[in-house]
Design an enzyme around this catalytic site. Structure first.
Site, PDB file in Angstrom:
ATOM      1  N   ILE A 173       0.786  -1.186   0.177  1.00 30.01           N
ATOM      2  CA  ILE A 173      -0.092   0.071  -0.057  1.00 30.01           C
ATOM      3  C   ILE A 173       0.853   1.052   0.028  1.00 30.01           C
ATOM      4  CG2 ILE A 173      -1.833   1.445   1.175  1.00 30.01           C
ATOM      5  CD1 ILE A 173      -2.707  -1.369   2.290  1.00 30.01           C
ATOM      6  N   PRO A 174       0.997   1.717  -1.140  1.00 29.70           N
ATOM      7  CA  PRO A 174       2.017   2.869  -1.218  1.00 29.70           C
ATOM      8  C   PRO A 174       2.191   4.133  -0.645  1.00 29.70           C
ATOM      9  CG  PRO A 174       0.588   2.812  -3.248  1.00 29.70           C
ATOM     10  CD  PRO A 174       0.043   1.977  -2.370  1.00 29.70           C
ATOM     11  N   CYS A 175       2.037   4.146   0.493  1.00 29.69           N
ATOM     12  CA  CYS A 175       2.114   5.596   1.218  1.00 29.69           C
ATOM     13  C   CYS A 175       3.325   6.442   0.995  1.00 29.69           C
ATOM     14  CB  CYS A 175       2.052   5.372   2.692  1.00 29.69           C
ATOM     15  SG  CYS A 175       0.396   4.715   3.313  1.00 29.69           S
ATOM     16  N   HIS A 176       4.504   5.753   0.459  1.00 23.80           N
ATOM     17  CA  HIS A 176       5.706   6.411   0.199  1.00 23.80           C
ATOM     18  C   HIS A 176       5.545   7.270  -1.076  1.00 23.80           C
ATOM     19  CE1 HIS A 176       5.956   2.787  -2.376  1.00 23.80           C
ATOM     20  NE2 HIS A 176       6.361   3.499  -3.464  1.00 23.80           N
ATOM     21  N   ARG A 177       4.248   7.103  -1.820  1.00 20.36           N
ATOM     22  CA  ARG A 177       4.069   8.033  -2.824  1.00 20.36           C
ATOM     23  C   ARG A 177       3.323   9.261  -2.396  1.00 20.36           C
ATOM     24  NH1 ARG A 177       2.046   2.865  -6.362  1.00 20.36           N
ATOM     25  NH2 ARG A 177       4.156   1.893  -6.562  1.00 20.36           N
TER      26      ARG A 177
END
Length: 147
Positions: free
Chosen positions: A112-116
């Site tokens: 789940i790409p919270c880094h984006r």
């Protein structure tokens, strides 16, 4: 645990879904036995090799339908794309604080790409996994390299 360029990553799950990814995990190495954990290990290794841009894994249900909508909106951020908390909140008809809480409580970093999700004006912002902003920066750079 799997070895990755950002350090060891532990994957926890059950027979139905991947439940948690812990970056910088310590402890014994083990081989995941459930199909979702094995699939997550394979997909994460492919992601770090630059060969996978979209995860296809069974995830646990969210506590509320709205939480599921927000998580789905976050997952919809494409590989190499970024959006600010405010921009993503507008897209999802939510508030930036709700997006921030979703990211801060994310049990499945990278998948789940919270880094984006970045701060206003494209500033890096915080990151709750691994070594924080250093890990976030590495992940964003990685995606730009393999875009």
């Amino acid at each position: 645990m799997i070895a990755t360029p950002i350090g060891p990553v532990r994957i926890d799950g059950d027979e139905n879904s991947v439940l948690r990814v812990t970056m910088g995990a310590q402890g014994q190495r083990y081989a995941g036995r459930s199909a979702p954990v094995r699939a997550a290990a394979e997909q994460l290794l492919a992601y770090f090799a630059g060969d996978l841009k979209e995860f296809d894994l069974p995830l646990p249900p969210m506590a509320s339908p709205r939480g599921g909508e927000l998580r789905d909106g976050l997952i919809a951020l494409r590989y190499g794309e970024t959006a600010s908390y405010g921009e993503l909140a507008r897209r999802l008809r939510s508030g930036p604080r709700a997006i921030g809480q979703l990211c801060a409580r994310n049990p499945l970093p990278v998948i789940i790409p919270c880094h984006r999700v970045t701060a206003a004006g494209g500033a890096l912002g915080s990151y709750s996994a691994g070594d924080g902003p250093a890990t976030k920066s590495w992940l964003l750079d990685h995606e730009q390299r393999y875009r």
